[in-house]
Write a protein that holds these residues in place. Sequence first.
Motif, PDB file in Angstrom:
ATOM      1  N   GLN A  38     -27.933  31.944   9.044  1.00 55.41           N
ATOM      2  CA  GLN A  38     -26.761  31.761   7.840  1.00 55.41           C
ATOM      3  C   GLN A  38     -25.754  30.801   7.965  1.00 55.41           C
ATOM      4  OE1 GLN A  38     -24.416  35.068   6.569  1.00 55.41           O
ATOM      5  NE2 GLN A  38     -24.623  34.752   4.796  1.00 55.41           N
ATOM      6  N   THR A  39     -24.880  31.244   8.965  1.00 57.26           N
ATOM      7  CA  THR A  39     -23.785  30.771   9.511  1.00 57.26           C
ATOM      8  C   THR A  39     -23.976  29.036   9.708  1.00 57.26           C
ATOM      9  OG1 THR A  39     -22.625  32.322  10.744  1.00 57.26           O
ATOM     10  CG2 THR A  39     -21.466  30.604  11.582  1.00 57.26           C
ATOM     11  N   ALA A  40     -25.533  28.924  10.241  1.00 61.43           N
ATOM     12  CA  ALA A  40     -26.046  27.464  11.052  1.00 61.43           C
ATOM     13  C   ALA A  40     -26.292  26.640   9.750  1.00 61.43           C
ATOM     14  CB  ALA A  40     -27.041  27.500  11.701  1.00 61.43           C
ATOM     15  N   GLY A  41     -27.106  27.897   8.422  1.00 64.21           N
ATOM     16  CA  GLY A  41     -27.362  26.680   7.535  1.00 64.21           C
ATOM     17  C   GLY A  41     -28.429  27.041   7.294  1.00 64.21           C
ATOM     18  N   ASP A  67     -28.568  35.232   1.566  1.00 60.60           N
ATOM     19  CA  ASP A  67     -26.752  36.038   1.347  1.00 60.60           C
ATOM     20  C   ASP A  67     -27.059  36.906   1.485  1.00 60.60           C
ATOM     21  OD1 ASP A  67     -26.485  32.898   2.619  1.00 60.60           O
ATOM     22  OD2 ASP A  67     -25.363  32.745   0.478  1.00 60.60           O
ATOM     23  N   ASN A  68     -28.149  37.766   0.558  1.00 62.23           N
ATOM     24  CA  ASN A  68     -27.684  39.169   0.405  1.00 62.23           C
ATOM     25  C   ASN A  68     -28.115  40.081   1.237  1.00 62.23           C
ATOM     26  OD1 ASN A  68     -28.386  41.692  -0.905  1.00 62.23           O
ATOM     27  ND2 ASN A  68     -26.709  41.024  -1.638  1.00 62.23           N
ATOM     28  N   LEU A  81     -30.487  41.564  12.577  1.00 62.75           N
ATOM     29  CA  LEU A  81     -29.270  41.003  11.772  1.00 62.75           C
ATOM     30  C   LEU A  81     -28.811  40.163  12.694  1.00 62.75           C
ATOM     31  CD1 LEU A  81     -27.374  41.891   9.098  1.00 62.75           C
ATOM     32  CD2 LEU A  81     -26.317  43.124  10.522  1.00 62.75           C
ATOM     33  N   THR A  82     -28.306  39.695  13.547  1.00 64.81           N
ATOM     34  CA  THR A  82     -27.704  38.880  14.271  1.00 64.81           C
ATOM     35  C   THR A  82     -28.461  37.829  14.622  1.00 64.81           C
ATOM     36  OG1 THR A  82     -27.130  40.458  16.204  1.00 64.81           O
ATOM     37  CG2 THR A  82     -27.073  38.270  16.762  1.00 64.81           C
ATOM     38  N   ILE A  83     -29.773  37.520  14.396  1.00 65.99           N
ATOM     39  CA  ILE A  83     -30.543  36.529  14.562  1.00 65.99           C
ATOM     40  C   ILE A  83     -30.268  35.718  12.902  1.00 65.99           C
ATOM     41  CG2 ILE A  83     -33.025  35.797  14.087  1.00 65.99           C
ATOM     42  CD1 ILE A  83     -33.128  37.434  16.227  1.00 65.99           C
ATOM     43  N   ILE A 119     -37.703  27.170   9.277  1.00 66.24           N
ATOM     44  CA  ILE A 119     -37.236  28.308   9.730  1.00 66.24           C
ATOM     45  C   ILE A 119     -37.338  28.603  10.503  1.00 66.24           C
ATOM     46  CG2 ILE A 119     -36.493  30.945   8.976  1.00 66.24           C
ATOM     47  CD1 ILE A 119     -36.998  30.376   6.473  1.00 66.24           C
ATOM     48  N   SER A 120     -36.735  29.335  11.751  1.00 64.71           N
ATOM     49  CA  SER A 120     -37.865  29.720  12.853  1.00 64.71           C
ATOM     50  C   SER A 120     -38.437  30.927  13.035  1.00 64.71           C
ATOM     51  CB  SER A 120     -35.679  29.765  13.936  1.00 64.71           C
ATOM     52  OG  SER A 120     -35.572  30.745  13.266  1.00 64.71           O
ATOM     53  N   LYS A 121     -38.574  31.289  13.816  1.00 65.49           N
ATOM     54  CA  LYS A 121     -40.132  32.308  14.045  1.00 65.49           C
ATOM     55  C   LYS A 121     -38.803  33.192  13.883  1.00 65.49           C
ATOM     56  CE  LYS A 121     -43.761  33.273  17.327  1.00 65.49           C
ATOM     57  NZ  LYS A 121     -43.942  33.223  18.619  1.00 65.49           N
ATOM     58  N   ASP A 122     -38.403  33.876  15.222  1.00 69.19           N
ATOM     59  CA  ASP A 122     -36.957  34.770  14.754  1.00 69.19           C
ATOM     60  C   ASP A 122     -36.823  35.523  13.452  1.00 69.19           C
ATOM     61  OD1 ASP A 122     -38.015  34.848  16.995  1.00 69.19           O
ATOM     62  OD2 ASP A 122     -35.837  34.870  17.803  1.00 69.19           O
ATOM     63  N   VAL A 123     -36.238  34.420  12.419  1.00 66.44           N
ATOM     64  CA  VAL A 123     -35.584  34.409  11.294  1.00 66.44           C
ATOM     65  C   VAL A 123     -37.556  34.776  10.492  1.00 66.44           C
ATOM     66  CG1 VAL A 123     -34.508  33.055   8.909  1.00 66.44           C
ATOM     67  CG2 VAL A 123     -33.685  32.561  11.933  1.00 66.44           C
TER      68      VAL A 123
END
Lengths: 546, 147
Positions: A399-402, A415-416, A392-394, A461-465
Amino acid sequence: MANVSVGRPDNTPTWIISGILLILGALVASGVLTGLLTTFKVHKAIELMETMCFVGGGLGVVTALIRQSRMNKPMGKLDVFVLETIPGILFILALAMGIRWFAEPMVKIASDSLAPVLGFAIYKVLNLNYVVLGIIVGIIITNSWGIPKFAASGVKTARFVLKMGVILLGARYSFAELAKLGMVSVWMIGFFVLGTVFFVLFLGKIFKQPKTMTGVLSAGMGVCGVSATVACAPVVKAKCSEMAYTIGTILGFGILCMFAFPTIGKLAGMNATQFGAWAGTGILNSAQVAAACLAFNAVDIKTLKVGEIFNITRVLFLPIIVLVLATWFGKASGQKLSFKEVVIDKFPIFILGFLLLFFMSSMGVFSPPGHYKGKYLDFSYNQRTEVTPEELTILQQAQTAGIPGLNADEQAAFDNLVKQHQIAGNFEDRENKSAFDATARQRMSGLESMLARAKGGELSISKDVTSAIKHAVKQVHKKSKTVVTLTDCMIWFFAYGLIGLGMQITRKSLAQAGGWPLVMGGISGVAKATLSFIVVMYFVKDVVLH
Amino acid sequence: MKHILLATHGTPGARKAERLARQWADAYGAKVTVLSIINEAWGDMTCDDWLNTSTTRNNFGSYVAGEIAKEIDAVWNRVRTDFEGVDIDFLSKGGKLEEVLAEAAEKTGADVAIMGTWQKVQAPGFKDRFENKRLHPQMPCPLVVAP
């Protein structure tokens, strides 16, 4: 004579607990607490809360009324096995509910608010989820006020309930993963159990300890803690002081492990399979293995599944170890034990229940067709299907970075996911099943579209996301209603059982640790934990779990 | 002084109490009741064991009870020899140390209770000691701690 209790504890606590449950149920049902529960992020459990509160409270009232009418009558079987047990069961159940829905969120909120000052979040470092908090609460209660008299009979049910939890877990394995995990666990447990037993016997010679001492300590340190001590002490003819030393050492070491293992596992970046394998091998006490696995990850039960397979394998080694020790000790004492005394009496029967559930599940009794092929979708709210706090933190950071290049559907779905922590419909639509389901499917489609475009190189998109989104998508793919119900029951059984078990860990038992047995126990326990950590990190790979 | 209550579990500290009780029994011609207290913590010794069957746990319980009885028997046999010629009685009871000692003093009508001192190094075995602040308010008779 109206108030003569004929040995029964007072009825007042039963009335109080029933009243609390009914009032809580009424408050939840009226919606007064919805704001608070939303703040605590447990609003998705509202329906379950109402059910548990009203059923528990109702049962308590009925029990209290019947007990009141029988206060001046002699105790019969109904009293001993049912009426006197229910108040304790309700007591632990109320504690479990309070800890899971109120204490854990409060600890998280307090921990988060202290994080800027301390530089770290306490609940993350100590893994203070409802399981660990439950054990701690149990230990505090028994060592401060003592187990309340009215609850004493009910607390004894914790052992049975924990076994029920393991039996229900049987429904969550497939043939493939049980075969894979089983092979790894037999080798690892075989090596480390037998290795530790012989290592302690060797240490006993070095430190010139009597055979009775090293015999009982080797079983406790090698196999499954206090349970092995209870099973082996009569076989090796351990003295009272030796049993006390062994139990004190095991309990102290086990409690340290319960806190240290999840923290170390997370720091070392272990996956679910690795941590389950390590906890199942390195932690002595079977209940603490379950606690550590649920502390490592209580949302997704992968870790618990792996840990329990290792644990069950270890338990199956108990009769073998008893046989080894009986042979080893018997040579000196000349005693002979029968096959029944050594193997049949020590075989944990509840494992047959685990296997039965596993076979029933494998035959498709609990699951719709194609259950393991992902054809069945379930979008209902469930804490267990959420992404992990780390994921969730990732996602929040992304989301903040876009994420550049997302279309409207993908952005809304993403977003949801951050908002709800899982793929689901709108909370407000939960009564309208078709609208709820349609919204959820649209969101899942948006997220799958993101994954597909990222794979094709259209999105960056990053690997973690990616991993977090894949996890969220995977979570809605597999749930038969029956299996979900069994799993939820299992989680509650573990929470309940571990609170009850915590109530049986007394300060006096812990204080018995000392002398050479403590030194030998410390050396062998640390050696086993360290070596199994190395083996797991190098040789155990992730196993695909359904 | 007609009746001495001697609390002993046979450790070096307790043996000092045994010697003092013997001296006073000889000096006053008093009867001695030897008290062995089975610590209540033994009731919790199965702790967090949840894997074993009730049969195995019951076997363990019986085994522990047998071992405790053997240890008490060994102490009593030695004390019986050490106190030869003294009118002696034996009593064993389980529970909280302080409560059991006070209750035994009350029940036996002891004129004095004798126990050992806290030792700097605890004797190997079950580690539990009387707590003065709990014991003193409950005692119905004078309490002597043998140096």
